[in-house]
Design a protein around this motif. Structure first.
Motif, PDB file in Angstrom:
ATOM      1  N   ASN A   9      -0.305  -1.773  -6.871  1.00 23.96           N
ATOM      2  CA  ASN A   9      -0.865  -0.715  -7.716  1.00 23.96           C
ATOM      3  C   ASN A   9       0.282   0.159  -8.186  1.00 23.96           C
ATOM      4  O   ASN A   9       1.222   0.397  -7.424  1.00 23.96           O
ATOM      5  CB  ASN A   9      -1.844   0.158  -6.926  1.00 23.96           C
ATOM      6  CG  ASN A   9      -3.052  -0.616  -6.450  1.00 23.96           C
ATOM      7  OD1 ASN A   9      -2.971  -1.380  -5.499  1.00 23.96           O
ATOM      8  ND2 ASN A   9      -4.165  -0.433  -7.123  1.00 23.96           N
ATOM      9  N   ARG A  10       0.218   0.625  -9.411  1.00 21.51           N
ATOM     10  CA  ARG A  10       1.243   1.555  -9.866  1.00 21.51           C
ATOM     11  C   ARG A  10       1.129   2.835  -9.036  1.00 21.51           C
ATOM     12  O   ARG A  10       0.031   3.358  -8.861  1.00 21.51           O
ATOM     13  CB  ARG A  10       1.038   1.914 -11.341  1.00 21.51           C
ATOM     14  CG  ARG A  10       1.489   0.833 -12.279  1.00 21.51           C
ATOM     15  CD  ARG A  10       1.683   1.413 -13.684  1.00 21.51           C
ATOM     16  NE  ARG A  10       1.579   0.360 -14.692  1.00 21.51           N
ATOM     17  CZ  ARG A  10       2.571  -0.482 -14.991  1.00 21.51           C
ATOM     18  NH1 ARG A  10       3.726  -0.399 -14.353  1.00 21.51           N
ATOM     19  NH2 ARG A  10       2.393  -1.410 -15.915  1.00 21.51           N
ATOM     20  N   LEU A  11       2.259   3.302  -8.544  1.00 25.84           N
ATOM     21  CA  LEU A  11       2.230   4.456  -7.640  1.00 25.84           C
ATOM     22  C   LEU A  11       1.626   5.693  -8.300  1.00 25.84           C
ATOM     23  O   LEU A  11       0.759   6.349  -7.738  1.00 25.84           O
ATOM     24  CB  LEU A  11       3.648   4.771  -7.144  1.00 25.84           C
ATOM     25  CG  LEU A  11       3.771   6.023  -6.281  1.00 25.84           C
ATOM     26  CD1 LEU A  11       2.989   5.879  -4.987  1.00 25.84           C
ATOM     27  CD2 LEU A  11       5.230   6.333  -5.981  1.00 25.84           C
ATOM     28  N   VAL A  55       5.692   0.916  -7.642  1.00 27.80           N
ATOM     29  CA  VAL A  55       4.372   0.466  -7.203  1.00 27.80           C
ATOM     30  C   VAL A  55       4.174   0.786  -5.734  1.00 27.80           C
ATOM     31  O   VAL A  55       5.119   1.141  -5.023  1.00 27.80           O
ATOM     32  CB  VAL A  55       4.197  -1.063  -7.419  1.00 27.80           C
ATOM     33  CG1 VAL A  55       4.279  -1.424  -8.890  1.00 27.80           C
ATOM     34  CG2 VAL A  55       5.189  -1.858  -6.587  1.00 27.80           C
ATOM     35  N   VAL A  56       2.923   0.610  -5.301  1.00 23.96           N
ATOM     36  CA  VAL A  56       2.570   0.830  -3.900  1.00 23.96           C
ATOM     37  C   VAL A  56       1.670  -0.336  -3.469  1.00 23.96           C
ATOM     38  O   VAL A  56       1.041  -0.974  -4.325  1.00 23.96           O
ATOM     39  CB  VAL A  56       1.875   2.208  -3.740  1.00 23.96           C
ATOM     40  CG1 VAL A  56       0.559   2.272  -4.502  1.00 23.96           C
ATOM     41  CG2 VAL A  56       1.648   2.568  -2.283  1.00 23.96           C
ATOM     42  N   ALA A  57       1.643  -0.591  -2.170  1.00 26.64           N
ATOM     43  CA  ALA A  57       0.760  -1.608  -1.598  1.00 26.64           C
ATOM     44  C   ALA A  57       0.942  -2.983  -2.241  1.00 26.64           C
ATOM     45  O   ALA A  57      -0.019  -3.626  -2.646  1.00 26.64           O
ATOM     46  CB  ALA A  57      -0.698  -1.160  -1.704  1.00 26.64           C
TER      47      ALA A  57
ATOM     48  N   ARG B  26       6.359  12.612  -2.674  1.00 23.27           N
ATOM     49  CA  ARG B  26       6.127  11.157  -2.655  1.00 23.27           C
ATOM     50  C   ARG B  26       6.763  10.523  -3.898  1.00 23.27           C
ATOM     51  O   ARG B  26       7.435   9.497  -3.807  1.00 23.27           O
ATOM     52  CB  ARG B  26       4.621  10.864  -2.613  1.00 23.27           C
ATOM     53  CG  ARG B  26       4.257   9.394  -2.801  1.00 23.27           C
ATOM     54  CD  ARG B  26       4.725   8.549  -1.620  1.00 23.27           C
ATOM     55  NE  ARG B  26       4.401   7.141  -1.793  1.00 23.27           N
ATOM     56  CZ  ARG B  26       5.309   6.165  -1.934  1.00 23.27           C
ATOM     57  NH1 ARG B  26       6.598   6.442  -1.934  1.00 23.27           N
ATOM     58  NH2 ARG B  26       4.920   4.904  -2.069  1.00 23.27           N
ATOM     59  N   LEU B  47      -6.615   4.702  -1.402  1.00 22.30           N
ATOM     60  CA  LEU B  47      -6.223   3.689  -2.388  1.00 22.30           C
ATOM     61  C   LEU B  47      -7.210   2.551  -2.194  1.00 22.30           C
ATOM     62  O   LEU B  47      -7.240   1.914  -1.145  1.00 22.30           O
ATOM     63  CB  LEU B  47      -4.784   3.221  -2.159  1.00 22.30           C
ATOM     64  CG  LEU B  47      -4.244   2.218  -3.170  1.00 22.30           C
ATOM     65  CD1 LEU B  47      -4.283   2.765  -4.597  1.00 22.30           C
ATOM     66  CD2 LEU B  47      -2.804   1.815  -2.831  1.00 22.30           C
ATOM     67  N   TYR B  52      -6.884   4.494  -7.088  1.00 23.82           N
ATOM     68  CA  TYR B  52      -7.104   5.555  -6.108  1.00 23.82           C
ATOM     69  C   TYR B  52      -8.580   5.950  -6.155  1.00 23.82           C
ATOM     70  O   TYR B  52      -9.252   5.761  -7.174  1.00 23.82           O
ATOM     71  CB  TYR B  52      -6.236   6.777  -6.430  1.00 23.82           C
ATOM     72  CG  TYR B  52      -4.760   6.543  -6.213  1.00 23.82           C
ATOM     73  CD1 TYR B  52      -4.219   6.558  -4.929  1.00 23.82           C
ATOM     74  CD2 TYR B  52      -3.902   6.310  -7.287  1.00 23.82           C
ATOM     75  CE1 TYR B  52      -2.858   6.340  -4.722  1.00 23.82           C
ATOM     76  CE2 TYR B  52      -2.536   6.091  -7.091  1.00 23.82           C
ATOM     77  CZ  TYR B  52      -2.027   6.103  -5.798  1.00 23.82           C
ATOM     78  OH  TYR B  52      -0.690   5.885  -5.591  1.00 23.82           O
TER      79      TYR B  52
END
Lengths: 86, 551
Positions: A9-11, A55-57, B26, B47, B52
C-alpha cells in the motif's frame, strides 16, 4: 504460467500498488513485474521501497498469467486487485 | 446529551496534535512502521485490505445532528461519500488517506468527537441499549453509567496495555438490546428488593473462535461501587490474563480456565482492598452526569396519537413501516423510530453522506437533536411526536431510508468481510445482499416474522454469527469461500450460542440453504412461534433433514 509479484500500500495514501520491473509502483496489477522461480530480487526491491517509505506492508502474492493477463490466485488478492465486489 | 468539559476538550485536542506529529515523523522516517502502528491503532487507524480505515467513536451510540453532519462532511471530503456503522455503535471510513487523518481528527474534535478507544488492547467504546432513556420499562438510563465508565477508562494508565481488547456494555431494561452476555463485562441495571438501584455483573462473555456466554459473578452491585468493582475485575484480568497467546488472551478464557467461583473470589478479594475508596461515585458528579441525560422538554402531544392512527389508515406502506420500525415510547404521544440501514441490495450499516445529512436534519427538527446508532447497524430517532411520524417517514422515503424491515430476515448484522477486511476469509456483504434479495417480498418477510441472521467473514465473529438465530460463518476451504451455518443463537436476554447444523455450503449454495431453513421453520412452527422458539422446541433434526436428507 504461475509466478509472483510484489504488492503493498502506498504509505501516504494507502492505495494498493504493484511493483513494476522499472522499480515503480503501479495501481494496476497488469503492470506488475512477474517473477517465475527465484523471487529474492523481488523481495529485496519490495523491502527497499518500504525502507524508502514509498510503501507499507509489502509482500509477494501468487499470480497466474493467462493470455498475457495477470490474475491473482487467491480470492483475497483478486478482490484486492479489483476492489470490493459490492 | 453529554457535553465535554474542559478536561475532555483539552485531552482530545492534545491527541490530535500528538497524532499530527506522529504522522509527520512516520513520513520523515523518524518512526518505523512497527512503532507507528501501535500509535495509529491508539487513534482508531487500521490498514485494511484496500486502504487505511478510520474508526470513529460514538460513545454509547448517541450523537447530535451537528456531529452527524460532521460525519457526513468527512465522508464527502476525505472519503468516498459514505460511512459504515458498526456493531460497537461506531462509524468507520474505508478509504481515508494517512496524510489526511490528522485533519479528519481535528475536524472531529470541533464537534467533541475522536477515535480514542476504538482500537488496541484497551477498554473500548462502551455500548448501551439504543432505546436508553425512552424505553417504558427502563430502571435507569444506561448511558449515564456508560459515560461514567468512559471517563474512568479513557487513557486509564493501568489499563492501557491489557492482555487484549476489552468490551463493556450496559443495559437498563428487562429486554437486553445491548448483547450483554457476549461482552467482556455486561452490566444489567437492576433494582433490588430494598428498592435500591445497582448492577448485575456478568463477566467473560465473548464471540470469536472460542465463544462464551458470560456468567453472572455478582447479582447486585450497589451503583456507587461501579468503578471500584470494575477496577477489581480489570486488575485480576490484567495480572492473570494470558499475554503469551493471542487466542487465549481475552478475559473469557481466564474466567473459563479459572472457574467462575474462583474468578469471582479473586475479584471480591481485590475489591475488598479498594471498596469504598476514591473510586466510590461522588454524589454530585453522578448527578452532574445524570443531568446531561435527563429527558428533553417534550412538546405538547395532544391529539398526536389520533393523527398517527389516521395516517396509518391512509397509507398502507406507511402503516407497514410503522409495524416494524416504530415502537412505543415511555411518554404517551411519542414514538421511537428505527431507521433501517438495510435496504434490499445495499451493504448493511452503510449510509451515504447525503443520507447522514437527511437524518441529521430530521433529528434536529423532530427528535430533539439526537440520533442513536444501534449495535444491529441501524439508526434511531428516539423522541418523535406521533403527529410528526408521517412527515419523517416521507422524508426517509425520499432518501431511500424507509425500508420496513427492522427485526425481520433482511435486517442482518454483517461484518465487512473479504470485501474490505484484512482478516476475513470469505465475503459477507454479498451473502447478505443475496439473502435480502431472495426474501425481498415484504409480505413473506412479515409472515416469517422476527428472524435475526448474523454473518461473519471469519472466526473473529465481528458479524456476531454465534448469536444469530441463523448464524453464517465464512471460511476458506482450499482458496474457496464456504459458509458454515449455525441455528438457535441469541444475543438478547435469552442469550445462547448457535449450534452448527452440518457441513458448510459454497458461496452459490448458501442463499438456497437459508431458504430451506426458513421454509422448514414455516412448516414446523406453531401459532405465533418465532423462528427461535420453533428451533428451541424441535432442535436441529428437521433442519438437518431438510438440508442434507436423512442419509
Amino acid at each position: 504460467m504461475t509466478g509472483k509479484v510484489a504488492t503493498a500500500n502506498r504509505l501516504r495514501e494507502g492505495d494498493i500498488v504493484y511493483l513494476t520491473k522499472e522499480g515503480e509502483w503501479s495501481p494496476n496489477l497488469q503492470d506488475a513485474w512477474l517473477v517465475v522461480g527465484d523471487d529474492s530480487e523481488l523481495t529485496t526491491s519490495a523491502s527497499k521501497a518500504e525502507q524508502m517509505r514509498d510503501v507499507v506492508a509489502a509482500y509477494l502474492i501468487e499470480v497466474e498469467c493467462i493470455d498475457d493477463k495477470l490474475c491473482a490466485l487467491s480470492q483475497r488478492e483478486r478482490i484486492r486487485a479489483a476492489g470490493p465486489t459490492v | 446529551m453529554y457535553r465535554y468539559d474542559e478536561f475532555d476538550r483539552a485531552l482530545v485536542l492534545e491527541r490530535v496534535e500528538q497524532f499530527r506529529g506522529q504522522v509527520a515523523r512516520r513520513l520523515s522516517g523518524e518512526l518505523e512502521e512497527e512503532e507507528f502502528k501501535a500509535l495509529r491503532l491508539r487513534n482508531g487507524l487500521y490498514l485494511q485490505l484496500h486502504a487505511y480505515m478510520l474508526r470513529v467513536a460514538i460513545p454509547y451510540g448517541t450523537l447530535s445532528s451537528q456531529q452527524m453532519r460532521k460525519l457526513a462532511h468527512i465522508a464527502r471530503v476525505y472519503d468516498r461519500d459514505y460511512g459504515h456503522f458498526t456493531t460497537r455503535q461506531n462509524i468507520q471510513y474505508n478509504w481515508p488517506k494517512l496524510v489526511d487523518v490528522p485533519d479528519i481528527l481535528a475536524e472531529l474534535a470541533e464537534v467533541e468527537m475522536h477515535a480514542i478507544q476504538t482500537s488496541g488492547n484497551c477498554i473500548r467504546n462502551v455500548t448501551a441499549d439504543h432505546f436508553a432513556g425512552v424505553a417504558a420499562d427502563e430502571i435507569e438510563d444506561p448511558r449515564v453509567y456508560a459515560e461514567i465508565v468512559r471517563q474512568w477508562s479513557t487513557l486509564h494508565p493501568e489499563f492501557s496495555f491489557l492482555p487484549r481488547k476489552f468490551k463493556i456494555a450496559v443495559n437498563g431494561t428487562a429486554q437486553d438490546r445491548a448483547a450483554l452476555r457476549v461482552h467482556d463485562i455486561g452490566l444489567q441495571i437492576r433494582r433490588n428488593s430494598a428498592g435500591k438501584i445497582g448492577f448485575e455483573v456478568m463477566v467473560g462473555g465473548g464471540q470469536g473462535r472460542t465463544p462464551y456466554i458470560a456468567p453472572t459473578i455478582r447479582e447486585f452491585l450497589p451503583k456507587q461501587h461501579l468503578l471500584s468493582y470494575l477496577e477489581a475485575i480489570l486488575r485480576v484480568y490484567n495480572q492473570l490474563g494470558r499475554r503469551d497467546n493471542l487466542y487465549k488472551a481475552r478475559i473469557k478464557i481466564l474466567v473459563a480456565s479459572t472457574g467462575v467461583e474462583n474468578f469471582t473470589k479473586l475479584v471480591e478479594e481485590e475489591w475488598a482492598e479498594i471498596k469504598g475508596g476514591e473510586l466510590t461515585l461522588p454524589e454530585d458528579e453522578h448527578r452532574r452526569i445524570l443531568d446531561y441525560f435527563s429527558p428533553p422538554q417534550y412538546q405538547d402531544s395532544n391529539g398526536a396519537s389520533k393523527t398517527f392512527e389516521t395516517h396509518k389508515t391512509w397509507n398502507l406502506d406507511f402503516s407497514r413501516w410503522c409495524k416494524t420500525n416504530v415502537v412505543s415510547h415511555k411518554r404517551p404521544g411519542f414514538s421511537i423510530i428505527t431507521i433501517s440501514l438495510k435496504p434490499i441490495g445495499s451493504a448493511p450499516g452503510d449510509a451515504s453522506a447525503d443520507q447522514m445529512d437527511v437524518i441529521a436534519g430530521l433529528a434536529e427538527k423532530f427528535s430533539h437533536d439526537e440520533i442513536r446508532v444501534t449495535h444491529e447497524q441501524n439508526l434511531v430517532l428516539a423522541h418523535v411526536c406521533q403527529s410528526d411520524i408521517y412527515e419523517v417517514w416521507e422524508a426517509l422515503e425520499n432518501a431511500a431510508l424507509s425500508t420496513p424491515n427492522i427485526g425481520l430476515i433482511s435486517d442482518m448484522i454483517t461484518c465487512p468481510g473479504l470485501d474490505y477486511c484484512n482478516l476475513a476469509n470469505a465475503r459477507s456483504i454479498p451473502v447478505a445482499q443475496n439473502i435480502a434479495k431472495k426474501f425481498e417480498d415484504l409480505d413473506r418477510q412479515h409472515d416469517i416474522g422476527e428472524l435475526k441472521i448474523k454473518i461473519s467473514g471469519c472466526i473473529n465473529a465481528c458479524g456476531h454469527h454465534h448469536v444469530g438465530h441463523i448464524g453464517i460463518l465464512g471460511v476458506d476451504k482450499r482458496g474457496e469461500e464456504f459458509y458454515q451455518i449455525t441455528l438457535g443463537g441469541s444475543g438478547a436476554e435469552d442469550a445462547a450460542l448457535g449450534d452448527i447444523v452440518g457441513r458448510a455450503f459454497g458461496y452459490d449454495e448458501v442463499t438456497g440453504a437459508i431458504e430451506t431453513i426458513v421454509d422448514t421453520y414455516v412448516t414446523e412452527r406453531r401459532n405465533g412461534e418465532r423462528f427461535l422458539d420453533t428451533y428451541r422446541r424441535v432442535g436441529l433434526g428437521p433442519f438437518k433433514e431438510a438440508l442434507y436428507g436423512t442419509a
